[in-house]
Design an enzyme around this catalytic site. Structure first.
Site, mmCIF file in Angstrom:
data_model
loop_
_atom_site.group_PDB
_atom_site.id
_atom_site.type_symbol
_atom_site.label_atom_id
_atom_site.label_comp_id
_atom_site.label_asym_id
_atom_site.label_seq_id
_atom_site.Cartn_x
_atom_site.Cartn_y
_atom_site.Cartn_z
ATOM 1 N N ILE A 78 5.321 -1.004 2.548
ATOM 2 C CA ILE A 78 4.934 0.392 2.345
ATOM 3 C C ILE A 78 5.575 0.909 1.058
ATOM 4 O O ILE A 78 6.800 0.856 0.892
ATOM 5 C CB ILE A 78 5.361 1.269 3.536
ATOM 6 C CG1 ILE A 78 4.683 0.792 4.829
ATOM 7 C CG2 ILE A 78 5.017 2.731 3.266
ATOM 8 C CD1 ILE A 78 3.175 0.894 4.831
ATOM 9 N N LYS A 79 4.734 1.405 0.155
ATOM 10 C CA LYS A 79 5.215 1.973 -1.109
ATOM 11 C C LYS A 79 5.362 3.484 -0.967
ATOM 12 O O LYS A 79 4.449 4.161 -0.481
ATOM 13 C CB LYS A 79 4.235 1.660 -2.240
ATOM 14 C CG LYS A 79 4.185 0.207 -2.637
ATOM 15 C CD LYS A 79 3.162 -0.045 -3.722
ATOM 16 C CE LYS A 79 3.556 0.560 -5.052
ATOM 17 N NZ LYS A 79 2.592 0.209 -6.123
ATOM 18 N N ILE A 80 6.498 3.991 -1.432
ATOM 19 C CA ILE A 80 6.798 5.418 -1.324
ATOM 20 C C ILE A 80 7.455 5.873 -2.633
ATOM 21 O O ILE A 80 8.410 5.238 -3.090
ATOM 22 C CB ILE A 80 7.759 5.710 -0.154
ATOM 23 C CG1 ILE A 80 7.178 5.178 1.169
ATOM 24 C CG2 ILE A 80 8.051 7.195 -0.055
ATOM 25 C CD1 ILE A 80 8.102 5.392 2.356
ATOM 26 N N ALA A 127 0.850 -1.188 0.000
ATOM 27 C CA ALA A 127 0.000 0.000 0.000
ATOM 28 C C ALA A 127 0.883 1.235 0.000
ATOM 29 O O ALA A 127 1.954 1.253 0.623
ATOM 30 C CB ALA A 127 -0.918 0.020 1.224
#
Length: 223
Positions: free
Chosen positions: A91-93, A63
């Site tokens: 965690i996508k950044i 996400a």
């Protein structure tokens, strides 16, 4: 089971995902705000969607943060992480200056991170340097921009491979064809995320299905 390669499904549409899961070749599910918007999934529904994917057999789900500032990115991540077992949620950044900062802080806490929207070799290098789980370039979008997408991703893969201790995999997204998928496998990338429609094309070969039908017909005719 060999865990060297990770295949993800790139979708926030639960009906699409349920048509593919569970299946042992699938490692997980990737989402982003664009996919959420397209599927009509609001922020409050994201944890439930991702938990359902895990119930369906996904080993990891991804996400993306919603903020562009470091503090906001960290807040977005911390709002989601307690709802999952350790390591289940990646965690996508975006691989911006602020994103590299926020991601590095999360990695220091033991959180798996994907730096996404990777368009340059140095971004993949930074991801491996900082210990990311994944660095995600977009093959289709690179080609749309007139770039030799496979050539650029080959450069990224070479840089990531130089730091094997980091455990970083390229997670190539924006895959539009079986040919593209096979070309990426030939480059040795560590992960690919595909739309569910391509999953059927990869797994359901017409000649294999026809052969199976013939075998079954012959089996029924056996005395």
């Amino acid at each position: 089971m060999n865990d060297d390669f990770h295949l993800y499904l790139d979708s926030a549409d639960l009906a699409e995902l349920q048509a593919c899961l569970p299946h042992p070749v699938v490692h997980g599910v990737t989402t982003n705000p664009t996919l959420l918007q397209r599927a009509g999934v609001g922020r409050a529904a994201v944890p439930g969607l991702l938990k359902r994917c895990i119930e369906l057999g996904a080993r990891q789900v991804q996400a993306q943060v919603y903020s562009s500032e470091v503090d906001g990115m960290l807040e977005d991540a911390q709002a989601l992480l307690p709802q999952f077992d350790r390591g289940q949620l990646v965690i996508k950044i975006p691989a911006t200056r602020q994103g590299l900062d926020a991601g590095a802080q999360l990695i220091a806490q033991g959180v798996p991170v994907t730096w996404t929207a990777v368009y340059a070799p140095e971004q993949a290098h930074f991801a491996a340097q900082l210990g990311a789980a994944y660095a995600a370039p977009y093959l289709g979008r690179l080609e749309d921009a007139g770039v030799d997408g496979l050539g650029l991703i080959a450069q990224m893969q070479s840089l990531v491979a130089q730091r094997p201790a980091s455990g970083t995999r390229l997670l190539v997204a924006s895959i539009r064809s079986r040919a593209a998928y096979l070309s990426l496998l030939a480059l040795g990338v560590g992960a690919i995320t595909i739309p569910p429609r391509l999953f059927a094309e990869l797994l359901d070969h017409p000649a294999t299905l026809a052969a199976e039908a013939g075998f079954l017909a012959d089996a029924r005719a056996l005395p």
